[in-house]
Design a protein around this motif. Sequence first.
Motif, PDB file in Angstrom:
ATOM      1  N   SER A   1      36.380  28.112  40.264  1.00 16.85           N
ATOM      2  CA  SER A   1      37.770  27.211  39.812  1.00 16.85           C
ATOM      3  C   SER A   1      39.089  27.847  39.659  1.00 16.85           C
ATOM      4  O   SER A   1      39.891  27.068  39.561  1.00 16.85           O
ATOM      5  N   GLY A   2      38.736  29.330  40.166  1.00 18.69           N
ATOM      6  CA  GLY A   2      40.387  30.328  40.161  1.00 18.69           C
ATOM      7  C   GLY A   2      40.074  30.823  38.599  1.00 18.69           C
ATOM      8  O   GLY A   2      41.198  31.781  38.758  1.00 18.69           O
ATOM      9  N   ARG A   3      39.429  30.547  37.726  1.00 15.89           N
ATOM     10  CA  ARG A   3      39.538  31.228  36.384  1.00 15.89           C
ATOM     11  C   ARG A   3      39.668  33.241  36.154  1.00 15.89           C
ATOM     12  O   ARG A   3      39.879  33.310  35.107  1.00 15.89           O
TER      13      ARG A   3
ATOM     14  N   GLU B   1      40.991  34.940  38.646  1.00 16.67           N
ATOM     15  CA  GLU B   1      42.095  35.808  39.417  1.00 16.67           C
ATOM     16  C   GLU B   1      42.648  36.320  38.071  1.00 16.67           C
ATOM     17  O   GLU B   1      43.390  37.164  38.301  1.00 16.67           O
ATOM     18  N   LEU B   2      42.938  35.705  36.652  1.00 12.84           N
ATOM     19  CA  LEU B   2      43.737  35.677  35.858  1.00 12.84           C
ATOM     20  C   LEU B   2      43.080  37.572  35.334  1.00 12.84           C
ATOM     21  O   LEU B   2      44.014  38.468  34.913  1.00 12.84           O
ATOM     22  N   ILE B   3      41.544  37.678  35.105  1.00 12.65           N
ATOM     23  CA  ILE B   3      41.111  38.946  34.650  1.00 12.65           C
ATOM     24  C   ILE B   3      40.880  39.257  35.800  1.00 12.65           C
ATOM     25  O   ILE B   3      41.005  40.859  35.097  1.00 12.65           O
ATOM     26  N   LEU B   4      40.528  39.660  37.458  1.00 12.64           N
ATOM     27  CA  LEU B   4      40.774  39.886  38.345  1.00 12.64           C
ATOM     28  C   LEU B   4      42.102  40.824  38.470  1.00 12.64           C
ATOM     29  O   LEU B   4      42.225  41.799  39.516  1.00 12.64           O
ATOM     30  N   SER B   5      43.145  40.714  37.848  1.00 14.70           N
ATOM     31  CA  SER B   5      44.595  41.139  38.340  1.00 14.70           C
ATOM     32  C   SER B   5      44.955  41.801  37.157  1.00 14.70           C
ATOM     33  O   SER B   5      45.466  42.707  36.832  1.00 14.70           O
TER      34      SER B   5
ATOM     35  N   ALA C   1      37.394  34.058  46.480  1.00 14.21           N
ATOM     36  CA  ALA C   1      37.780  32.971  46.832  1.00 14.21           C
ATOM     37  C   ALA C   1      39.111  31.984  45.145  1.00 14.21           C
ATOM     38  O   ALA C   1      38.969  32.717  44.547  1.00 14.21           O
ATOM     39  N   ALA C   2      40.058  31.177  46.318  1.00 14.54           N
ATOM     40  CA  ALA C   2      41.453  30.932  45.620  1.00 14.54           C
ATOM     41  C   ALA C   2      40.732  29.823  45.031  1.00 14.54           C
ATOM     42  O   ALA C   2      40.136  28.908  45.120  1.00 14.54           O
ATOM     43  N   ALA C   3      41.552  29.479  44.294  1.00 15.27           N
ATOM     44  CA  ALA C   3      40.908  28.265  43.602  1.00 15.27           C
ATOM     45  C   ALA C   3      41.442  27.109  43.754  1.00 15.27           C
ATOM     46  O   ALA C   3      42.511  27.230  45.132  1.00 15.27           O
TER      47      ALA C   3
ATOM     48  N   ARG D   1      47.853  38.193  47.272  1.00  9.78           N
ATOM     49  CA  ARG D   1      46.771  38.289  46.785  1.00  9.78           C
ATOM     50  C   ARG D   1      45.789  39.879  47.280  1.00  9.78           C
ATOM     51  O   ARG D   1      45.200  40.323  46.798  1.00  9.78           O
TER      52      ARG D   1
ATOM     53  N   LEU E   1      47.532  42.545  45.164  1.00 10.23           N
ATOM     54  CA  LEU E   1      46.770  42.566  43.874  1.00 10.23           C
ATOM     55  C   LEU E   1      45.160  42.811  44.218  1.00 10.23           C
ATOM     56  O   LEU E   1      44.621  42.900  43.986  1.00 10.23           O
TER      57      LEU E   1
ATOM     58  N   LEU F   1      42.886  40.572  45.398  1.00 12.53           N
ATOM     59  CA  LEU F   1      41.761  40.044  45.611  1.00 12.53           C
ATOM     60  C   LEU F   1      41.072  39.808  46.775  1.00 12.53           C
ATOM     61  O   LEU F   1      40.312  39.403  46.483  1.00 12.53           O
TER      62      LEU F   1
ATOM     63  N   ARG G   1      46.644  48.196  38.606  1.00 12.20           N
ATOM     64  CA  ARG G   1      47.017  47.035  37.899  1.00 12.20           C
ATOM     65  C   ARG G   1      46.879  47.071  36.895  1.00 12.20           C
ATOM     66  O   ARG G   1      48.024  45.789  35.825  1.00 12.20           O
TER      67      ARG G   1
ATOM     68  N   TYR H   1      51.283  39.635  36.502  1.00 12.93           N
ATOM     69  CA  TYR H   1      51.117  38.605  37.296  1.00 12.93           C
ATOM     70  C   TYR H   1      51.003  37.145  36.935  1.00 12.93           C
ATOM     71  O   TYR H   1      50.493  37.326  35.763  1.00 12.93           O
TER      72      TYR H   1
ATOM     73  N   GLU I   1      48.316  29.468  41.617  1.00  4.87           N
ATOM     74  CA  GLU I   1      46.931  28.301  41.242  1.00  4.87           C
ATOM     75  C   GLU I   1      46.921  28.894  40.033  1.00  4.87           C
ATOM     76  O   GLU I   1      45.846  29.513  39.516  1.00  4.87           O
TER      77      GLU I   1
ATOM     78  N   ARG J   1      44.577  28.596  35.966  1.00  3.52           N
ATOM     79  CA  ARG J   1      43.255  28.044  35.552  1.00  3.52           C
ATOM     80  C   ARG J   1      43.004  29.172  34.379  1.00  3.52           C
ATOM     81  O   ARG J   1      42.676  30.468  34.214  1.00  3.52           O
TER      82      ARG J   1
ATOM     83  N   LEU K   1      41.784  44.293  27.464  1.00  2.00           N
ATOM     84  CA  LEU K   1      41.358  44.523  28.691  1.00  2.00           C
ATOM     85  C   LEU K   1      42.723  45.498  29.609  1.00  2.00           C
ATOM     86  O   LEU K   1      42.465  46.697  30.063  1.00  2.00           O
TER      87      LEU K   1
END
Lengths: 268, 317
Positions: free
Chosen positions: A105-107, A109-113, A266-268, B70, B73, B75, B98, B103, B107, B109, B126
Amino acid sequence: MNVRNLELVFGPARAILRSGLIWMLAIATIVFMTVAVWPAFRGDTTIGDAMKNLPSGVVEAFGLQDFATPAGFLRANLYDFFIPLLIAGAAVGFVNSLASGEEDSGRLELILSQPATRQAIFLGRAIAVCAWVLLITVVTTLVQFGSDSMFDLQIGSDKLLATLALSFLLAFFTGALCLAVAGLWGRPAAVLGVGLFLALGGCIIAALFPLSDVLKPLAQLSPWNWAFDGDPLVNDTQPWRYLSLGLPGIALTALGVWAFGRRDIAAA
Amino acid sequence: MEAKVPSATRPAAGPPTRARKSGEVILKAEGLVKHYGSVKAVQGIDFELRRGEVLGCLGPNGAGKSTTIRCILDLLRPTAGHIEVFGLDPRHDGVAIRSRLTYVPGELRLPERLTGRQLTDSIGRLRGGLDNSRRDDLAARLKLDLNRRTRQLSSGNRRKLALLLAFLWPAELLILDEPTNGLDPLMQHEFVCLLRETRDAGTTVFLSSHVLSEVQRTADRVLVLRSGKIVAQGTVSELRNRTSQRVEVWFDGGVPAGLGKVPGLADGRKDDHYFTASLTGSIRPLLAFLAGKPVNSMLIEEPDLEDAFLDLYEEQQ
C-alpha cells in the motif's frame, strides 16, 4: 532496548490492536461455547457406538475417537482443527497486514525513510506478530482452563498446556513462513497464498493422507503432523515436536529479515 | 528556521547552520541506472547537490524523478552507478543518512487509524525526539487539525501532515517529491514560505515537482529529466535563456535596416513603424543595435520556466 526499537515493535503492535482483539474474542468465545456443551456429552456412550459404524481411518482423520472423554471431546471439537487453524490464520493475517500489506500500500515508505535499518523495521513487525499470537494463545489457555473448571471438564493441565503450546508453535511456524515470503517478495497475494496453503492444506494433508497407503508417507511433510500426530491431549509430547516447529520458525523469520534488507521496496 | 529540540533528544547530527561548510557536495549521483526488468526507469544520470542549494527536479510522469529519490533513500537499489549522501553510501550507512534528512513521498500513504498527533509522536520516537511547540506552530501555519485520524483527512490535509513531518525536525537535507499535490493555492504559498525559511537556515533541498512556478520561485538550479535521462540542467535563468521570447519594437519612423540580422533574432516581421521577432539567448546584441535608433516603445515578453520546459521537451521529441 531504546525508545526507537520499542517503537518499531509497539507501533506495528498498535496498528493491529483491533484485529488482534477480534481474533482473541472470537477464539475465546468458541472455546467457551464448546466447553459449555460438554456436560451434555459427558459419559454418553451412544456417540461412541455411532462412531463404531465409521471406518477407523475416518474416525482418526477427524479426531473423533473417544468422543465422550474430555480429551476426545476437546480434540474433536477444538484442537484437531479449529483452534490451531484459527491461531495460524491470525498469524497469517497479521503478517499480511504489517509486512506485505503495508509495503504494497506504500504505508511502509514513511517508516523506511526514518533512521532505522530495514532489518530492524522488519524484525520489529515480526516480534509484534509473534507477541499478538502469543497473547491470543495465552488468553485462549486462560479461557480454556476457566471453562473447564466451570463446566467440570477434567483433563490434565500438562496435556492441555502442551496442546496449546503446539498450537502456538504451529501458528508461529506458519507466520514465520509468511514473513519469509514477505521478506523475499513483499506481495500480499503470495503471503496469503502460502500462509493459507500451509494452514489449510497442511491440516488436510495430515488428516486425510493417512487414509491412503500411497499418500500416507507424505503426511509426515505437514507441520500439523509434526505438532499433533502424537495426540498431545492424551500422550506426553516428545520435545522434538516443539523443536521441529520452533527452530524452522526462527530460521524462516531470520530469512525474511535478511531478504527484506536486500531487495527493492515496492512503490505504492 | 531551527527547531528547538531539547538537547537530550536532539538528533546526533544536529541542525543545519550557515556555519557549516557552504558549497560542500552533500548529494552526488554518478552514472545512476535503475531498471525494473525491461523498464529502464533511470538511464545513467549524474548530478551534484551542494550544501544550501535548492535543486528542482522536473520531468513528466515516468521521467525517473521518484525512482531517483527512492535510490537516494535506499528504498531502491541501483542497477548500476553510485550515489553518495553526506559522503556516505545509502546502502551501508542508511541510518546515518536518514537521521540527517527528512522526506515527503510523492504517493502519500499514511497509517489510517492514527491521528496526526499520534503519527508525529510515533515518528518522533523513531527520530529520537520531538519539539511539541514547533509541531503546534507548524500545524497552525498549515491550518491542520492534529487530533483527527488520518483516514478522516482530505488528500490536501494529508499532504499538510506530510509537510509538517518534513519540516518538524531540523534536517540537513530535505527531499520533497511532488510536495504540493492536492494543496490549495494559499497552502502552496505557505509551503514556499516554509521552504525559503528552511533554505535560509542552511538546509539543502531536493525538490521534485510538476509545478513549474513552484520550482521557478524556489530552486537555485534545475534538473530536467525525461525517460530516465537528464535533458538539461542549470540555473533557472540559464534554462530561461534557452527558450525564445517575443520582442516587439515600435519606431518613430521606419524600421532600421539590418534589424532582422541581429544575433538571436529569428522569424522577423516588419510593418511600417513596427517590428516583431523571436529572441533566443542574450538580449545585449539587440539593445546594442537599438541604441541611438529612434525607438518609440518596446515590449519583451518575460519567458518563464514553463516555456523553457516545454521547449526542451519539444526538442527531445
